[in-house]
Scaffold this motif. Sequence first.
Motif: not given
Length: 480
Positions: A344, A375, A422
């Motif tokens: 990421w 991403y 995340i």
Amino acid sequence: MLILGMVVIGMTSVVALGSVALEDTERQSTLERAEQSMAQFDSRAAQVALGAESLQELSLGHSSGNYQVVEGEGTITVTHVNHDGDDSDGDDDKTDDGNYDDDEDIYSGPLGAVVYQNGDTEIAYQGGGVWRHQDGNTQMVSPPEFHYEGSTLTLPVVTVTGEDSASGSPTAVVERATSTETIYPNSNTDYVDNSTKQYTNPASNGQIIVTIQSEYYQGWEEYFNSRTEGSVIDVDHGAETVTAELITLGHQGEFNLPSEDNPFQVRGLEPSMQDGDGLKDLAVTLRPIDRTQDHFSSLDWSMYVHSGGQEMEINLKMQGSGGCGDAADLTIYYHDGGETYQGWHAENAYTVDCSGSTPKIELDLIGDSTPSMNYESVTASNLVASNPNSISLQDPVVFDHFEGDNADVTYTVGSDASADLIIRHYFNHFAPTFDLRSTDGNHGNSVNEPSSNGNNIIYTGSDVITYLHVSENEVKVRFE
């Protein structure tokens, strides 16, 4: 005569074998009755030890074996290992160097036992449990007074005193010897080497270690392995001891920036994506070594976790000259040890703040205001502690148990997600306990670790001891 002799020999063998079988059956039946009697004794003793009754009597029934009170048989020790979370170099970085720096025996004392013996078999009551010892092995018949549920350990230590013995058809008399003594929590008791810390809940830092020394240690081992969330860390057959470890919730709140040699231990993290559960706050404030105009000119800093073949890295890399208002990119990397990784990236995620007396970069990594990340593929140049160059980006990638609806969410190249989501997702992969480290890719005008305060971490715990309740309950046993 030959036929008659064979008949006599056959009848003798049948009678002999039948007698042995009958004896074995009767003995097994006797032992089973003794187990039932001991289980009933356990229940009556608990009523006395834990305060409901001051005296209880129980007929143990007829038996060919022998009952005996064995005062002082076995000991129990409850130790709070590394209770202040410091390491041995005294720098108060809230980590354990593995040498058990500051240990406190919260409780240590004899258990005692009531033992029924028949031949080579013993049925014993000890510590609020019943144990069967035969042929050098011990099995648990009923569990001890040791309750580890959720985040609470309740340990009413039942101590048996007396010197009596009996056989035939005795009646056991159990009476309270002393009042229950509360050991923990107890605000009137200080840790020996820390007068500012009392025996109070919630228990924090280090581990709770329970050590049993007993002839029936194998039964205690069975109990720790099968009935609790603790882990047996040592069995000494020669000393007849078993030691179980129950971890406590790690340090919360402000913490010193970790390094490679002095990591920060996240301990007992509950793996959750629910609002208010799991990782609730993670903030890091970076300050430069040199306070010149180019404050963070060579910033290439990472906080990372490497554990059990898994790797996670959070990297911040300066893209401008590092002066006031200049921005740094954020990269997050995860590798499960297989043939692919997850990457990421967010450009201009955090900026240099010169509004105070010292330049700084504040990384609020958990919360609604965290940057949105893309991403995408990353390379070794985006990282410091990891190298994805020999593996490929996983596409697509699935995050399970997304937020509160327990649904899976799939991301492909180009998808967006918040840094908050995340990081919480990847931290769950390492839960409940892991070490956070940080390092610089450039060792010039970069991060000054000692002055980089303002770091904060908050998380909810699971499979840890948060509340500890230890008491001593002494009973005296005699036979009539």
